[in-house]
Design a protein around this motif. Structure first.
Motif, PDB file in Angstrom:
ATOM      1  N   UNK A 142       0.833  -1.204   0.000  1.00  0.00           N
ATOM      2  CA  UNK A 142       0.000   0.000   0.000  1.00  0.00           C
ATOM      3  C   UNK A 142       0.866   1.252   0.000  1.00  0.00           C
ATOM      4  N   UNK A 143       0.240   2.387  -0.268  1.00  0.00           N
ATOM      5  CA  UNK A 143       0.924   3.676  -0.219  1.00  0.00           C
ATOM      6  C   UNK A 143       1.022   4.093   1.245  1.00  0.00           C
ATOM      7  N   UNK A 144       2.225   4.137   1.778  1.00  0.00           N
ATOM      8  CA  UNK A 144       2.386   4.468   3.187  1.00  0.00           C
ATOM      9  C   UNK A 144       1.659   3.444   4.045  1.00  0.00           C
ATOM     10  N   UNK A 145       0.760   3.936   4.916  1.00  0.00           N
ATOM     11  CA  UNK A 145      -0.071   3.070   5.755  1.00  0.00           C
ATOM     12  C   UNK A 145      -1.544   3.172   5.383  1.00  0.00           C
ATOM     13  N   UNK A 146      -1.816   3.639   4.165  1.00  0.00           N
ATOM     14  CA  UNK A 146      -3.197   3.877   3.734  1.00  0.00           C
ATOM     15  C   UNK A 146      -3.775   2.608   3.107  1.00  0.00           C
ATOM     16  N   UNK A 147      -4.628   1.922   3.836  1.00  0.00           N
ATOM     17  CA  UNK A 147      -5.211   0.675   3.350  1.00  0.00           C
ATOM     18  C   UNK A 147      -6.208   0.889   2.220  1.00  0.00           C
ATOM     19  N   UNK A 148      -6.556   2.135   1.935  1.00  0.00           N
ATOM     20  CA  UNK A 148      -7.455   2.445   0.816  1.00  0.00           C
ATOM     21  C   UNK A 148      -6.676   2.713  -0.476  1.00  0.00           C
ATOM     22  N   UNK A 149      -5.360   2.664  -0.388  1.00  0.00           N
ATOM     23  CA  UNK A 149      -4.534   2.911  -1.578  1.00  0.00           C
ATOM     24  C   UNK A 149      -3.576   1.742  -1.770  1.00  0.00           C
ATOM     25  N   UNK A 150      -4.123   0.658  -2.286  1.00  0.00           N
ATOM     26  CA  UNK A 150      -3.338  -0.554  -2.490  1.00  0.00           C
ATOM     27  C   UNK A 150      -2.560  -0.465  -3.807  1.00  0.00           C
ATOM     28  N   UNK A 151      -1.341  -0.963  -3.796  1.00  0.00           N
ATOM     29  CA  UNK A 151      -0.478  -0.902  -4.976  1.00  0.00           C
ATOM     30  C   UNK A 151      -0.875  -1.975  -5.991  1.00  0.00           C
ATOM     31  N   UNK A 152      -0.708  -1.659  -7.256  1.00  0.00           N
ATOM     32  CA  UNK A 152      -1.100  -2.538  -8.356  1.00  0.00           C
ATOM     33  C   UNK A 152       0.113  -3.334  -8.826  1.00  0.00           C
ATOM     34  N   UNK A 153       0.057  -4.656  -8.677  1.00  0.00           N
ATOM     35  CA  UNK A 153       1.166  -5.504  -9.098  1.00  0.00           C
ATOM     36  C   UNK A 153       1.340  -5.487 -10.610  1.00  0.00           C
ATOM     37  N   UNK A 154       0.269  -5.217 -11.346  1.00  0.00           N
ATOM     38  CA  UNK A 154       0.375  -5.131 -12.796  1.00  0.00           C
ATOM     39  C   UNK A 154       1.178  -3.903 -13.223  1.00  0.00           C
ATOM     40  N   UNK A 165      25.600   5.471   0.112  1.00  0.00           N
ATOM     41  CA  UNK A 165      25.618   5.222   1.552  1.00  0.00           C
ATOM     42  C   UNK A 165      24.373   4.512   2.061  1.00  0.00           C
ATOM     43  N   UNK A 166      23.232   4.646   1.360  1.00  0.00           N
ATOM     44  CA  UNK A 166      21.984   4.043   1.834  1.00  0.00           C
ATOM     45  C   UNK A 166      21.099   3.622   0.665  1.00  0.00           C
ATOM     46  N   UNK A 167      21.522   2.631  -0.124  1.00  0.00           N
ATOM     47  CA  UNK A 167      20.679   2.164  -1.237  1.00  0.00           C
ATOM     48  C   UNK A 167      19.373   1.583  -0.697  1.00  0.00           C
ATOM     49  N   UNK A 168      18.275   1.929  -1.351  1.00  0.00           N
ATOM     50  CA  UNK A 168      16.962   1.471  -0.880  1.00  0.00           C
ATOM     51  C   UNK A 168      16.296   0.616  -1.953  1.00  0.00           C
ATOM     52  N   UNK A 169      15.769  -0.515  -1.521  1.00  0.00           N
ATOM     53  CA  UNK A 169      15.038  -1.433  -2.395  1.00  0.00           C
ATOM     54  C   UNK A 169      13.605  -1.525  -1.898  1.00  0.00           C
ATOM     55  N   UNK A 170      12.658  -1.320  -2.818  1.00  0.00           N
ATOM     56  CA  UNK A 170      11.234  -1.446  -2.483  1.00  0.00           C
ATOM     57  C   UNK A 170      10.660  -2.604  -3.277  1.00  0.00           C
ATOM     58  N   UNK A 171       9.866  -3.444  -2.604  1.00  0.00           N
ATOM     59  CA  UNK A 171       9.215  -4.583  -3.261  1.00  0.00           C
ATOM     60  C   UNK A 171       7.712  -4.497  -3.021  1.00  0.00           C
ATOM     61  N   UNK A 172       6.947  -4.674  -4.084  1.00  0.00           N
ATOM     62  CA  UNK A 172       5.491  -4.645  -4.002  1.00  0.00           C
ATOM     63  C   UNK A 172       5.004  -5.883  -3.244  1.00  0.00           C
ATOM     64  N   UNK A 180       8.277 -12.165  -4.418  1.00  0.00           N
ATOM     65  CA  UNK A 180       8.982 -11.134  -3.677  1.00  0.00           C
ATOM     66  C   UNK A 180      10.475 -11.459  -3.566  1.00  0.00           C
ATOM     67  N   UNK A 181      10.804 -12.733  -3.372  1.00  0.00           N
ATOM     68  CA  UNK A 181      12.215 -13.124  -3.291  1.00  0.00           C
ATOM     69  C   UNK A 181      12.915 -12.826  -4.608  1.00  0.00           C
ATOM     70  N   UNK A 182      12.270 -13.172  -5.723  1.00  0.00           N
ATOM     71  CA  UNK A 182      12.884 -12.881  -7.017  1.00  0.00           C
ATOM     72  C   UNK A 182      13.014 -11.378  -7.229  1.00  0.00           C
ATOM     73  N   UNK A 183      11.988 -10.614  -6.830  1.00  0.00           N
ATOM     74  CA  UNK A 183      12.060  -9.155  -6.973  1.00  0.00           C
ATOM     75  C   UNK A 183      13.186  -8.581  -6.128  1.00  0.00           C
ATOM     76  N   UNK A 184      13.390  -9.118  -4.920  1.00  0.00           N
ATOM     77  CA  UNK A 184      14.509  -8.675  -4.092  1.00  0.00           C
ATOM     78  C   UNK A 184      15.825  -8.894  -4.821  1.00  0.00           C
ATOM     79  N   UNK A 185      16.002 -10.088  -5.380  1.00  0.00           N
ATOM     80  CA  UNK A 185      17.243 -10.395  -6.091  1.00  0.00           C
ATOM     81  C   UNK A 185      17.400  -9.504  -7.319  1.00  0.00           C
ATOM     82  N   UNK A 186      16.303  -9.254  -8.018  1.00  0.00           N
ATOM     83  CA  UNK A 186      16.343  -8.376  -9.191  1.00  0.00           C
ATOM     84  C   UNK A 186      16.759  -6.964  -8.797  1.00  0.00           C
ATOM     85  N   UNK A 187      16.148  -6.436  -7.732  1.00  0.00           N
ATOM     86  CA  UNK A 187      16.492  -5.077  -7.295  1.00  0.00           C
ATOM     87  C   UNK A 187      17.905  -5.020  -6.720  1.00  0.00           C
TER      88      UNK A 187
END
Length: 240
Positions: A142-154, A165-172, A180-187
């Protein structure tokens, strides 16, 4: 429908409610044409089911995590944190070389993985070891903690925000645990290349696949299923 036809126009209050509901700045509704807002990082979602133009949810998720990363970089700066050597270390590497670097850095070799009995354990191990190296991982549906704004996997599966110094990886988080494991490895492959970017969701379309995404997919696949081990198991199985 009457608004679309031009028979009626929304009141000021209705326009405010519409802006709030669609998460669009109110002033945008007063413009003659809507502005196009592009992603602030490279977009590798070429030719996917989702529109090439990012949704408000994707944009807000990227902006939110940029703010998190900026805060953490500033925090590290106050303590004189050094740059991370692994970021960008595989930019000129072949797929097997990059996969080996990631496997060793994350202690994700075959012996270690034999003790990870579930996909949840593998996912937890990858996240913890990447963060132990100095990176950041966010998994959310979701966007932040908003349960009314769910992210689209498509629309997208994940993204990487480059930083020395601080690389960030986000996974849907709407994906399966194995996804999710494959997406982690991809990112992670993007991190080892030393670049930012949003990775596509939906079904892959090989004819429009970028060279960067193909490389990151190949690295992720090599880490997940080492080719030498696969060949060895196949040969043993064929002799039975």
């Amino acid at each position: 429908d009457r608004w679309v036809r031009g028979d009626e126009h929304p009141t000021f209050n209705q326009a405010q409610e519409l802006a709030e509901y669609t998460h669009v700045p109110f002033g945008v509704l007063l413009l003659p044409t809507p502005p196009r807002e592009d992603l602030p990082i490279p977009d590798f979602r070429i030719g996917r089911v989702a529109s090439d133009e990012p949704s408000r949810d994707l944009l807000d998720t990227v902006f939110l995590n940029q703010r998190r990363q900026f805060w953490y970089e500033d925090y590290l700066g106050t303590y004189g944190a050094e740059q991370l050597d692994f970021v960008g270390s595989a930019r000129e590497s072949t797929v097997p070389e990059a996969a080996l670097l990631i496997t060793e850095a994350l202690d994700y070799g075959l012996d270690k993985r034999a003790g990870l009995k579930t996909i949840d354990a593998a996912r937890k191990h990858l996240i913890q070891d990447f963060e132990a190296l100095g990176g950041l991982v966010v998994v959310s549906s979701m966007v932040g903690n908003n349960t009314h704004r769910m992210l689209d996997l498509e629309e997208f599966r994940g993204f990487t925000l480059h930083s020395r110094t601080a690389p960030l990886v986000f996974v849907n988080g709407h994906d399966t645990k194995r996804g999710q494991v494959f997406s982690l490895l991809h990112e992670f492959a993007h991190v080892w290349r030393g670049e930012s970017g949003v990775s596509a969701g939906g079904e892959p379309l090989a004819e429009v696949r970028t060279s960067v995404e193909s490389w990151c997919d190949a690295v992720a696949a090599q880490v997940a299923v080492p080719a030498d081990d696969l060949r060895s198991r196949f040969r043993r199985g064929s002799n039975l």
